[in-house]
Design a protein around this motif. Structure first.
Motif, mmCIF file in Angstrom:
data_model
loop_
_atom_site.group_PDB
_atom_site.id
_atom_site.type_symbol
_atom_site.label_atom_id
_atom_site.label_comp_id
_atom_site.label_asym_id
_atom_site.label_seq_id
_atom_site.Cartn_x
_atom_site.Cartn_y
_atom_site.Cartn_z
ATOM 1 N N UNK A 51 43.484 33.147 35.821
ATOM 2 C CA UNK A 51 44.937 33.186 35.839
ATOM 3 C C UNK A 51 45.527 33.215 34.449
ATOM 4 N N UNK A 52 44.690 33.135 33.434
ATOM 5 C CA UNK A 52 45.155 33.331 32.069
ATOM 6 C C UNK A 52 45.105 34.804 31.670
ATOM 7 N N UNK A 53 44.677 35.707 32.551
ATOM 8 C CA UNK A 53 44.511 37.114 32.181
ATOM 9 C C UNK A 53 45.652 37.962 32.740
ATOM 10 N N UNK A 54 45.688 39.230 32.287
ATOM 11 C CA UNK A 54 46.791 40.145 32.577
ATOM 12 C C UNK A 54 46.531 40.920 33.869
ATOM 13 N N UNK A 55 46.335 40.232 34.973
ATOM 14 C CA UNK A 55 46.053 40.868 36.264
ATOM 15 C C UNK A 55 46.988 40.294 37.321
ATOM 16 N N UNK A 56 47.581 41.193 38.078
ATOM 17 C CA UNK A 56 48.337 40.799 39.267
ATOM 18 C C UNK A 56 47.663 41.469 40.453
ATOM 19 N N UNK A 57 47.011 40.679 41.268
ATOM 20 C CA UNK A 57 46.277 41.220 42.406
ATOM 21 C C UNK A 57 47.125 41.056 43.658
ATOM 22 N N UNK A 58 47.545 42.184 44.222
ATOM 23 C CA UNK A 58 48.374 42.157 45.424
ATOM 24 C C UNK A 58 47.549 42.161 46.702
ATOM 25 N N UNK A 59 46.387 42.830 46.655
ATOM 26 C CA UNK A 59 45.600 42.940 47.886
ATOM 27 C C UNK A 59 44.190 43.387 47.541
ATOM 28 N N UNK A 60 43.218 42.857 48.288
ATOM 29 C CA UNK A 60 41.827 43.296 48.220
ATOM 30 C C UNK A 60 41.075 42.597 49.341
ATOM 31 N N UNK A 61 40.149 43.338 49.981
ATOM 32 C CA UNK A 61 39.410 42.719 51.073
ATOM 33 C C UNK A 61 38.500 41.604 50.559
ATOM 34 N N UNK A 62 37.783 41.875 49.492
ATOM 35 C CA UNK A 62 37.082 40.789 48.825
ATOM 36 C C UNK A 62 36.790 41.166 47.387
ATOM 37 N N UNK A 63 36.425 40.173 46.582
ATOM 38 C CA UNK A 63 36.301 40.321 45.129
ATOM 39 C C UNK A 63 34.975 39.749 44.667
ATOM 40 N N UNK A 64 34.382 40.406 43.680
ATOM 41 C CA UNK A 64 33.207 39.869 43.019
ATOM 42 C C UNK A 64 33.497 39.702 41.530
ATOM 43 N N UNK A 65 32.997 38.623 40.993
ATOM 44 C CA UNK A 65 33.127 38.378 39.557
ATOM 45 C C UNK A 65 31.724 38.247 38.956
ATOM 46 N N UNK A 66 31.478 39.009 37.878
ATOM 47 C CA UNK A 66 30.167 39.003 37.240
ATOM 48 C C UNK A 66 30.315 38.562 35.787
ATOM 49 N N UNK A 67 29.361 37.767 35.342
ATOM 50 C CA UNK A 67 29.237 37.440 33.925
ATOM 51 C C UNK A 67 27.993 38.142 33.407
ATOM 52 N N UNK A 68 28.215 39.217 32.610
ATOM 53 C CA UNK A 68 27.095 40.016 32.125
ATOM 54 C C UNK A 68 26.306 39.316 31.027
ATOM 55 N N UNK A 69 25.149 39.899 30.704
ATOM 56 C CA UNK A 69 24.292 39.324 29.674
ATOM 57 C C UNK A 69 24.947 39.374 28.300
ATOM 58 N N UNK A 70 25.757 40.388 28.052
ATOM 59 C CA UNK A 70 26.413 40.532 26.752
ATOM 60 C C UNK A 70 27.751 39.800 26.684
ATOM 61 N N UNK A 71 28.006 38.929 27.655
ATOM 62 C CA UNK A 71 29.234 38.140 27.644
ATOM 63 C C UNK A 71 30.432 38.825 28.253
ATOM 64 N N UNK A 72 30.245 40.014 28.826
ATOM 65 C CA UNK A 72 31.368 40.733 29.416
ATOM 66 C C UNK A 72 31.734 40.138 30.774
#
Length: 854
Positions: A88-109
């Motif tokens: 919630x500190x980021x520049x995203x406004x999510x209005x709709x999505x069936x489901x979401x995945x969040x990944x933390x990559x090896x390079x910190x992305x």
């Protein structure tokens, strides 16, 4: 700092389709990966996993996914709140999505993967797609499937897939469609560059036509679209249909509107007209337009329009003036005002007068809880014909207007000076308005010797309203209370006051009146049974009227319109929407007030009404009537007269019975009939029958021809001599994909009684065969036949239209039968016109085909 707002917080709490899955990519995958099952599994896989976990397997695919994810989070206790706080500190406004995945990559992305009917705003870009991937660290977005991408300026792209770099503001769109001004273009790849607001496309096809096979197009190797709406096309070939017409190595076009727009045309009153409109600047908040014109017979004109909008309101200022050649009132010309000189002049007049018009409009908006809008308008023309002569503007050049399009409309006299000051206050269902206005009326200036504009008129004060106040409030009260009979009642209340001063031709106050009124009403609908509805309403109101220094007639009018009254209305409906019978009752009764010698005493309205309606198959019928229940009141004896008397029999209280019948057996044909039956005299009065036919047919090479016929017969049962029959026949044929031919003729017959043997012989005339009479009216080879026919042709029109998609070339002939000015004979007025005009142009639709070169 990047900020994100989630419209849904957690699917467990608000049951919206969106699920967050934080996990570390370096962790060892569990024995049964629930995320893989949810993402790629079939409905059978989902049900099997539910049974394995000991939870129910009922529901559709999305319900099963929600249930499994909820169970997984309950078992694992994933720290959802902590991760949500970070995102919630980021520049995203999510209005709709069936489901979401969040990944933390090896390079910190940080990678956010949105699945299913995605609607998201990121870095100011609104994105809709089947699937979207966002690299939060690198600012890169990719997406696929039914993509809709809208940037900050409102530029929309429809694509199959896209790539966008938020840091550089560069993007690629594949299989894309977008809108750029008035052109449609397609290419293998569309590139958007932040620098210079530039677009670039390869292997382009450019057109304003939205058809699959456009009438014309331009094919080119390369297209560059630069800022300020400039287009550069390389190696362009112009096609008309599938034929190559012209080739150019380069083609340049400025697509934005030019600041200067000029038009040249001819008007019968004005002569040759040159109009120039210059838009000095134009934004959403402010605009300045300068105007300069030349009128051959009227003079020269200049003006300016200024508009300024701001959060609290807007300002508009219009000012213009014309050094005009004097225009004289001249009874021998059809439009009564001639620019050709005074009645006793044999040469063209060169006298000039200053004519002008000014307008100021100011609006203020303020308030949050109570929305307040105040507006002030001042307008003053030098003479009532100023708008007609100088304010009708054209914004483009049309050579055919210059050659032959003269105007035959008479000059229209406008209003005089006026101003108003209004204020409107609203909140929910409450509204308050305060209006003040002053009107001046054009009046002949008797002190002027010469009858020329603008001195022919002066403005006299006509009315002042200071002020008119109205308050309205409505709502539903007693929501969901017991018993139900008192629940959800509709309430409406209003109050109003108006003060008006009238002035005579000498600008002296001739009448001053105050009017006021207020009322409070309640109503409700009751469904007594499946096909029975009862709708009662009750209202208590008061109204008053007072004339200052009244005459005898005004005193009587004040007494009649000053009262406290009650009003009730009830309707009882039996049936459904396709078949019903409605009985209604309306009563307005004076409770208090001065004696006013009103004919019906205290009863202002008292009537019962009947309406029947049926819709079956292709037939619709509606019948209405009402019955007046008021009794005449004798003010001397202070008694009501008997309900029925010799001079006022029972039947005389009925309003005419009106029946509306419509029969439409198919879409091309409709028959309608309106019959009026006078119950009081027990006889039919009038009947109106209309036949309307219009249908299309295919002939050679699948060309379409459309025929139409509108027949209207007005019959008077009491006096058939007044009957008339009107007919309009039309024929339209598309003889070529781009050519349309049309023809229509209108005729009218005011002697229908000549076809009815009884009516004709009663008037000493022999009856006429209507078919023979109709055929005579179309015998263009025999003038005597057309004169003898009672079918008189009123107008005839035929023409040819060439469809150029965005342009339309039209030739038209129209003949009208008109009465001469002295009324002694009929004249046939022929009009020929040849014109070309720009049709409505749709927004550009850019289309690109998929290319492996991406």
């Amino acid at each position: 700092m990047i900020r994100v707002r989630w419209i849904f917080i957690f699917f467990i709490i608000i049951a919206l389709p969106g699920y967050l899955f934080p996990f570390n990519a370096d962790e060892e995958e569990p024995e049964r990966n629930i995320y893989e099952i949810v993402r790629y599994g079939t409905i059978d896989d989902l049900k099997a996993e539910c049974r394995r976990r000991g939870i129910t397997d009922e529901g559709d695919e999305l319900t099963l996914k929600r249930r499994l994810l909820k169970h997984e989070l309950e078992l694992t206790g994933v720290p959802f709140d902590d991760r949500l706080k970070e995102i919630t500190e980021s520049d995203i406004i999510l209005n709709r999505s069936e489901f979401i995945e969040y990944w933390e990559g090896e390079n910190g992305e940080d990678l956010l993967w949105l699945h299913g009917d995605v609607d998201v705003v990121y870095a100011g870009k609104k994105i809709q797609a089947d699937e979207v991937k966002i690299n939060l660290k690198a600012g890169i977005i990719t997406g696929s499937g039914n993509v809709v991408f809208i940037d900050e300026k409102g530029q929309k792209y429809l694509a199959e897939s896209f790539y966008y770099n938020a840091d550089t503001d560069d993007g690629l769109f594949f299989n894309a469609r977008t809108s750029l001004d008035t052109f449609i273009y397609s290419g293998d790849i569309i590139r958007q560059f932040h620098d210079g607001e530039k677009f670039e496309a390869d292997n382009v096809s450019l057109s304003t036509c939205n058809l699959k096979n456009p009438h014309y197009r331009v094919d080119a190797e390369k297209l560059y679209y630069y800022e300020e709406g400039r287009i550069l096309i390389k190696d362009a070939t112009l096609y008309y249909g599938s034929d190559s017409i012209l080739k150019l190595p380069y083609f340049y076009k400025r697509m934005e509107e030019r600041p200067i727009k000029s038009s040249l045309y001819f008007r019968e009153r004005s002569g040759i007209v040159v109009q120039n409109t210059y838009t000095s600047f134009k934004t959403d908040e402010t605009e300045l337009v300068l105007k300069g014109d030349y009128y051959e017979r009227l003079g020269i004109y200049t003006g300016a329009d200024y508009f300024l909008a701001y959060p609290s309101g807007e300002t508009t200022i219009n000012a213009s003036a014309a050094l005009a050649k004097d225009i004289y009132r001249y009874d021998d010309v059809t439009e009564e005002w001639s620019p050709l000189g005074p009645p006793d002049s044999t040469k063209y007049s060169v006298n000039r007068s200053l004519r002008y018009k000014g307008r100021v409009y100011q609006k203020f908006q303020f308030g949050e809880i109570f929305r307040n809008e105040a507006e002030l308008n001042l307008e003053w023309p030098s003479d009532p014909y100023y708008d007609y002569d100088f304010e009708r503007r054209s914004m483009r050049f049309d050579p055919f207007q210059l050659i032959g399009q003269a105007e035959y409309d008479f000059p229209r006299k406008g209003n005089g000076f006026s101003w108003y000051l209004n204020d409107y206050i609203t909140r929910d269902s409450l509204s308050i308005s305060v209006q003040n206005d002053v009107h001046f009326e054009p009046q002949r200036n008797l002190t002027e010797k010469y009858v020329s504009l603008p001195d022919y008129y002066e403005y006299r004060l006509y009315t002042i309203t200071p002020p008119s106040v109205a308050l309205n409030h409505s709502r539903t009260i007693l929501n969901n209370i017991a018993p139900e009979v008192f629940s959800d009642i509709k309430y409406a209340g209003n109050a109003n006051y108006m003060h008006t001063i009238y002035y005579d031709e000498n600008a002296v106050s001739s009448s001053e009146v105050h009017k006021a009124g207020t009322s409070v009403g309640l109503s409700k609908d009751y469904d007594l049974a499946e096909y029975i509805r009862f709708s009662p309403g009750v209202l208590l109101g008061a109204q008053g009227q007072y004339h200052v220094e009244p005459s005898d007639s005004e005193i009587s009018d004040d007494e009649t319109n000053t009262l406290v009254y009650g009003r009730t209305g009830e309707s009882l409906t039996f049936g459904s929407s396709n078949l019903y019978l409605e009985l209604n009752h309306d009563l307005k009764y004076k409770l208090f007030g001065p004696d006013d010698d009103y004919t019906y005493g205290r009863f202002r309205i008292h009537e019962i009404g009947l309406e029947g309606y049926v819709h079956w198959w292709y037939l619709t019928d509606r019948i209405t009537t009402s019955y007046d229940l008021r009794q005449t009141y004798d003010w001397k004896t202070e008694e009501y007269e008997p309900f029925v008397t010799d001079t006022n029999p029972f039947k005389s209280r009925f309003t005419p019975l009106i029946n509306y019948l419509t029969f439409a057996p198919f879409s091309a044909l409709s028959l309608s009939d309106r019959t009026v039956y006078d119950i009081a005299s027990s006889r039919f009065k009038t009947n109106s029958f209309i036949l309307n036919f219009s249908d299309s047919y295919l002939f050679s090479n699948d060309r379409e021809i459309t025929a139409g016929w509108l027949l209207d017969w007005e019959h008077n049962f009491i006096n058939p001599v007044l009957d008339n029959l009107s007919s309009i026949f039309s024929l339209t044929a598309r003889v070529h994909p781009y050519w349309l031919v049309y023809f229509w003729v209108q005729s009218r017959n005011d002697d229908i009684w000549r076809y009815i043997p009884k009516s004709a012989r009663e008037r000493g005339q022999e009856p006429v065969n209507p078919v023979v009479d109709l055929l005579k009216s179309f015998n263009f080879f025999n003038v005597e036949d057309r004169k003898e026919s009672y079918f008189k042709m009123k107008s005839l029109s035929l023409g040819l239209i060439h469809d150029l998609h965005d342009w339309e070339l039209k030739f038209d002939y129209t003949g009208n039968r008109e009465l001469s000015y002295d009324g002694s004979r009929y004249l046939w007025n022929n009009t020929y016109s040849l014109s070309i005009g720009l049709r409505e142009v749709k927004g550009v639709d850019m289309h690109t085909e998929y290319s492996e070169r991406r």
